[in-house]
Design a protein around this motif. Structure first.
Motif, mmCIF file in Angstrom:
data_model
loop_
_atom_site.group_PDB
_atom_site.id
_atom_site.type_symbol
_atom_site.label_atom_id
_atom_site.label_comp_id
_atom_site.label_asym_id
_atom_site.label_seq_id
_atom_site.Cartn_x
_atom_site.Cartn_y
_atom_site.Cartn_z
ATOM 1 N N ILE A 193 -67.537 -55.601 39.174
ATOM 2 C CA ILE A 193 -68.677 -54.579 38.677
ATOM 3 C C ILE A 193 -69.565 -55.330 37.424
ATOM 4 O O ILE A 193 -70.110 -54.645 36.778
ATOM 5 C CB ILE A 193 -68.172 -53.266 38.379
ATOM 6 N N ASN A 194 -69.117 -56.578 37.200
ATOM 7 C CA ASN A 194 -70.022 -57.190 36.205
ATOM 8 C C ASN A 194 -71.152 -57.501 36.833
ATOM 9 O O ASN A 194 -71.648 -57.972 37.834
ATOM 10 C CB ASN A 194 -69.147 -58.621 36.153
ATOM 11 N N ARG A 417 -70.717 -55.818 49.534
ATOM 12 C CA ARG A 417 -71.121 -57.071 48.940
ATOM 13 C C ARG A 417 -70.358 -57.348 47.854
ATOM 14 O O ARG A 417 -69.823 -58.529 47.267
ATOM 15 C CB ARG A 417 -72.503 -57.286 48.543
ATOM 16 N N ARG A 418 -69.900 -56.220 46.897
ATOM 17 C CA ARG A 418 -69.112 -56.517 45.506
ATOM 18 C C ARG A 418 -67.917 -57.065 45.877
ATOM 19 O O ARG A 418 -67.184 -57.704 45.278
ATOM 20 C CB ARG A 418 -69.282 -55.271 44.787
ATOM 21 N N GLN A 419 -67.226 -56.341 47.031
ATOM 22 C CA GLN A 419 -65.811 -56.673 47.421
ATOM 23 C C GLN A 419 -65.604 -58.078 47.781
ATOM 24 O O GLN A 419 -64.696 -58.623 47.887
ATOM 25 C CB GLN A 419 -65.328 -55.796 48.494
ATOM 26 N N ASP A 420 -66.952 -58.681 48.301
ATOM 27 C CA ASP A 420 -66.783 -60.005 48.810
ATOM 28 C C ASP A 420 -66.982 -61.298 47.702
ATOM 29 O O ASP A 420 -67.127 -62.426 48.095
ATOM 30 C CB ASP A 420 -67.885 -60.316 49.716
ATOM 31 N N ASP A 426 -72.195 -62.866 47.734
ATOM 32 C CA ASP A 426 -72.806 -62.012 46.557
ATOM 33 C C ASP A 426 -73.957 -61.305 47.222
ATOM 34 O O ASP A 426 -74.050 -61.327 48.511
ATOM 35 C CB ASP A 426 -73.262 -62.733 45.291
ATOM 36 N N PHE A 427 -74.891 -60.407 46.623
ATOM 37 C CA PHE A 427 -75.735 -59.666 47.228
ATOM 38 C C PHE A 427 -77.099 -60.622 47.886
ATOM 39 O O PHE A 427 -77.011 -61.757 47.237
ATOM 40 C CB PHE A 427 -76.434 -58.772 46.259
ATOM 41 N N LEU A 428 -77.433 -60.374 48.932
ATOM 42 C CA LEU A 428 -78.691 -61.225 49.614
ATOM 43 C C LEU A 428 -79.904 -60.442 49.300
ATOM 44 O O LEU A 428 -80.135 -59.372 49.121
ATOM 45 C CB LEU A 428 -78.258 -61.079 51.231
ATOM 46 N N PRO A 429 -80.891 -61.417 49.044
ATOM 47 C CA PRO A 429 -82.142 -61.123 48.602
ATOM 48 C C PRO A 429 -83.021 -60.373 49.940
ATOM 49 O O PRO A 429 -83.799 -61.091 50.512
ATOM 50 C CB PRO A 429 -82.921 -62.269 48.207
#
Length: 470
Positions: A193-194, A417-420, A426-429
């Motif tokens: 959660i950073n 995505r955070r779990q990955d 990470d998050f995709l655009p």
């Protein structure tokens, strides 16, 4: 007749209907608590144990210098008489620790202004009273169309006798550290959660729909938008963008923090020198470091108000007032989360309809790229969701406007995505576009936009971003 191409037909997601919270990883709070009380033992959570993997994987992972000397302790090992909530939950209860989760903490601080919403996230009946205490607590978060009940034990990361992460102004209050732990568990670890945007947390805490305003784009109606949002009990936050990683949480000469999330908790109009001034009240989740410009806590401008106002509070609590034009000058983005009907108290005029759908981009079938990329020719392959707006907004009907509008809020989310992140992902655009269909095809029951028409259709809205903030 429909244009040739791929049609994606959406089925309503049954999980979007109001329902009881689903137990996260199958853990049922009441059952686990009853077992612990009967066996006279304190709960230890095997699914989020007091081990390095619960802290993180790189910066907070096994062997990291950042976790040397860290211990896990229960609240009664930290202070003499711990309390779950000291009097009431307040925005001043939230003080950020050594974790870049200001986006989540600022959202939680905003939520305390609305007790009914907070009671959904922090269920009642939890305490450290001897007859009730079993070392187990639970919190609820909204995840992709349903509420999830997350159970945690009360072992918290401590270094040199003090909490490492979020803490309250009252050293014996623990609802916020335990809420943060539950959110870390939901996302896989504390490190997961950073960094984030407030709207992500707003949605997880309410199930509402988030939207973002870019403050460097002129909008003469923005103050009205903010005031109306607060009237509707929407949640709001703002941040200053950064262009270099080393600028994260750097302080400006004006006392603002870059790449940092601030909650917006109030607005006021004041008469000053014959002029109407627009003020916003913001809060830094650190509980310190405040704006030092016009209308700050110690600004001489307050003395010129007749009559005197109670708005000025000379206290280092992270909260401050700011003039609207200064806000627009120094901040870059405003985030607003509009609440759904099940979270709003019943009142006349609330006429939202809510629908949730699930889908994916699949290479070669439904992944067509964006119009601005080199994959423009495949844009038509993307999922197409056809929406007809048939009812005008009640406010426009009351004003008898000739061309009334109908409000549509669209939210696009990414799953897990955070779990990955521990796997290097990470998050995709990702993003979407809302296109106005020509009148000649709006009555067709099935319309597919194929290759050629895309170029001529005006985009009513484009949204896409990589979710990342400090």
């Amino acid at each position: 007749m429909a244009s040739p191409g791929i049609t994606v037909r959406l089925l309503g997601d049954p999980s979007s209907e109001p329902a009881r919270a689903v137990p996260h990883v199958g853990q049922r709070y009441q059952e686990l608590r009853r077992q612990c009380l009967e066996q006279r033992r304190l709960f230890t959570d095997p699914s989020f144990d007091a081990v390095p993997s619960s802290l993180g994987y790189w910066e907070l992972g096994l062997g990291s210098e950042n976790i040397k000397g860290l211990e896990w302790k229960r609240p009664q090992e930290i202070c003499r008489s711990p309390k779950f909530i000291e009097e009431d939950m307040s925005r001043t209860d939230v003080k950020q620790g050594k974790l870049s989760d200001c986006w989540f903490l600022a959202a939680a601080a905003s939520l305390t202004l609305y007790p009914r919403l907070m009671q959904r996230v922090v269920p009642r009946g939890q305490s450290f009273a001897r007859e009730d205490y079993a070392g187990i607590f639970h919190f609820q978060f909204w995840q992709y169309g349903q509420w999830v009940d997350v159970v945690v034990d009360d072992r918290l990361p401590v270094k040199n006798g003090e909490l490492v992460f979020v803490h309250s102004c009252q050293s014996d209050e623990f609802w916020m550290p335990l809420l943060e732990k539950a959110y870390a568990k939901l996302n896989g670890s504390y490190e997961a959660i950073n960094g984030g945007y407030m709207n992500e947390a707003f949605v997880d805490l309410t199930g509402g729909v988030g939207e973002t305003y870019q403050l460097k784009m002129p909008n003469p109606e923005l103050f009205k938008v903010i005031r109306a949002a607060l009237t509707k009990r929407s949640l709001m936050g703002a941040h200053i963008k950064i262009t270099r990683r080393e600028d994260m949480e750097g302080q400006t000469p004006e006392g603002l923090v870059k790449g940092h999330a601030y909650s917006i908790t109030a607005v006021r109009k004041l008469d000053h020198g014959g002029k109407k001034l627009k003020l916003l009240r913001l809060r830094n989740p650190w509980g310190k470091v405040e704006w030092n410009g016009r209308w700050s806590d110690n600004s001489p401008l307050w003395a010129g108000l007749v009559p005197q106002t109670s708005l000025q509070v000379r206290k280092e609590d992270g909260e401050f007032w700011m003039q609207m034009d200064d806000f627009l000058r120094y901040f870059d983005a405003l985030e607003i989360c509009s609440l759904t009907p099940d979270l709003l108290e019943e009142e006349k005029g609330v006429g939202w309809n809510v629908h949730a759908f699930q889908g994916r981009w699949s290479t070669g079938f439904t992944a067509g790229g964006c119009r601005s990329s080199g994959l423009r020719d495949g844009f038509w392959m993307n999922p197409q969701y056809h929406v007809r707006l048939l009812e005008a907004d009640e406010a426009d009907l009351r004003k008898q406007r000739l061309d009334p509008s109908c409000t549509l809020l669209v939210s696009l989310m990414q799953k897990d995505r955070r779990q990955d992140r521990k796997r290097g992902k990470d998050f995709l655009p990702i993003g979407f576009e809302i296109l106005k269909m020509p009148k000649e095809v709006t009555n067709e029951r099935e319309v597919v936009i194929s290759l050629s028409p895309w170029a001529g259709l005006p985009s009513q809205l484009a949204a896409g971003r990589l979710i990342r903030s400090g």
